[in-house]
Design a protein around this motif. Structure first.
Motif, PDB file in Angstrom:
ATOM      1  N   GLY A  94       0.993  -1.214  -0.411  1.00 50.50           N
ATOM      2  CA  GLY A  94      -0.007  -0.193  -0.384  1.00 50.50           C
ATOM      3  C   GLY A  94       0.881   1.229  -0.193  1.00 50.50           C
ATOM      4  O   GLY A  94       0.260   2.361  -0.536  1.00 50.50           O
ATOM      5  N   SER A 144      -7.000   5.730   0.569  1.00 55.67           N
ATOM      6  CA  SER A 144      -6.155   5.069   1.359  1.00 55.67           C
ATOM      7  C   SER A 144      -5.836   5.183   2.061  1.00 55.67           C
ATOM      8  O   SER A 144      -6.850   3.715   3.310  1.00 55.67           O
ATOM      9  N   THR A 145      -5.989   6.772   3.611  1.00 53.25           N
ATOM     10  CA  THR A 145      -5.718   6.700   4.592  1.00 53.25           C
ATOM     11  C   THR A 145      -7.131   6.585   5.729  1.00 53.25           C
ATOM     12  O   THR A 145      -7.439   5.903   6.721  1.00 53.25           O
ATOM     13  N   PHE A 174      -5.344  -1.857  -1.047  1.00 56.04           N
ATOM     14  CA  PHE A 174      -4.336  -1.368  -0.660  1.00 56.04           C
ATOM     15  C   PHE A 174      -3.428  -0.770  -1.556  1.00 56.04           C
ATOM     16  O   PHE A 174      -2.982   0.412  -1.785  1.00 56.04           O
ATOM     17  N   SER A 177      -5.387   1.445  -4.085  1.00 57.62           N
ATOM     18  CA  SER A 177      -5.439   2.663  -2.529  1.00 57.62           C
ATOM     19  C   SER A 177      -3.940   3.811  -2.990  1.00 57.62           C
ATOM     20  O   SER A 177      -3.968   5.011  -3.310  1.00 57.62           O
ATOM     21  N   GLY A 178      -3.232   2.975  -2.600  1.00 55.80           N
ATOM     22  CA  GLY A 178      -1.937   3.559  -2.296  1.00 55.80           C
ATOM     23  C   GLY A 178      -1.079   4.290  -3.782  1.00 55.80           C
ATOM     24  O   GLY A 178      -0.974   5.588  -3.802  1.00 55.80           O
TER      25      GLY A 178
END
Length: 299
Positions: A94, A144-145, A174, A177-178
């Protein structure tokens, strides 16, 4: 009376279940790496004067190697039953692998190798509202977060880890989105909706704070709904805290490089260097296909 574990009863069957996914994963990684190398070779042949950055190629191969480290034995199988292994895998998939993969500018390479008509269609797609929304740092930060709270503070983590399919979907999230967050903050590829550097610094700061708060909550056992021994949860929280800090520091460095590149690109044309170096330089975006497909998207 001690129960037996399935792994003790069917060692050969479990080994087969590990070998087949690992072989498929390795094959997929090698195929993607070969495709990138072929595209880079084609870009160099199309325009020998401009070429293609060896640093970008090295970054892409590094990203694939990090994915292999995360998904293949010994870490891949260990991550399924140990939250510490999961967290190490999460960091690699990620945060670290996306940084390397995005800095390799795969979209720019695609624009450099596609026929002009297809490159124009891809550029038009990048300017449409859905792509602009996905490419905005706020969206990337939420995906992501923001989703980590739902993962670790609800039963979602245990549900996902209960099946190989769920684990695979979580890892895919992961990775995607990363990559999206790195692209939105400091990616060298076209990003029409990307705000200025001060705004991106703010979103990066929010990501740093979010990761720190989630790691601290996990270490203290607050709100966490992950079924694992306390010592394992604390060690996983430490991995998230310290490894996440290092990854975000590297992303901040990439953002600074982007800022320097943007300042250089705002200088009078006669004062610009023909081929700026560095992973965040955008000069490689101006190839034959890219120029024909709309230079504004590549600036």
């Amino acid at each position: 009376m001690h129960g037996t574990h399935p792994a003790h009863d069917h060692p050969h069957g479990d080994a087969a279940l590990t070998v087949l996914p690992s072989a498929l994963t390795l094959t997929a990684l090698l195929a993607v790496g070969a495709a990138y190398l072929l595209a880079a070779r084609r870009a160099r042949r199309r325009n020998p004067a401009l070429g293609w950055s060896g640093r970008r190629t090295a970054a892409f191969l590094t990203g694939l190697a990090l994915l292999g480290l995360a998904l293949l034995p010994p870490l891949g199988p260990a991550a399924h039953g140990d939250v510490r292994g999961h967290m190490a895998q999460h960091m690699l998939i990620g945060m670290y692998a996306p940084l390397a993969l995005v800095l390799a500018a795969p979209v720019t390479l695609l624009l450099r190798t596609l026929p002009p008509a297809r490159a124009r269609r891809l550029t038009a797609l990048l300017h449409r509202a859905p792509a602009r929304l996905l490419g905005h740092p706020a969206t990337a930060l939420a995906l992501s977060t923001g989703t980590l709270g739902a993962l670790y503070f609800t039963p979602l983590y245990d549900a996902a880890m209960s099946t190989p399919a769920g684990h695979g979907l979580m890892n895919a999230h992961f990775l995607l989105s990363g990559c999206l967050f790195v692209h939105a903050v400091a990616g060298p590829d076209p990003a029409p909706a990307r705000p200025g550097v001060p705004a991106r610094l703010g979103f990066l700061g929010a990501a740093i704070a979010g990761h720190a708060l989630i790691a601290q909550a996990m270490y203290g056992g607050f709100f966490v709904r992950v079924h694992a021994p306390v010592d394992q949860l604390r060690q996983a929280a430490e991995i998230m805290y310290y490894a996440g800090d290092l990854a975000e520091l590297l992303l901040a460095a990439a953002l600074v490089a982007t800022w320097r590149s943007e300042r250089r690109d705002r200088r009078p044309r006669g004062l610009r260097r023909l081929r700026p170096t560095g992973l965040s330089g955008l000069a490689d975006a101006a190839g034959p296909a890219g120029a024909a497909s709309g230079g504004a998207a590549l600036g």
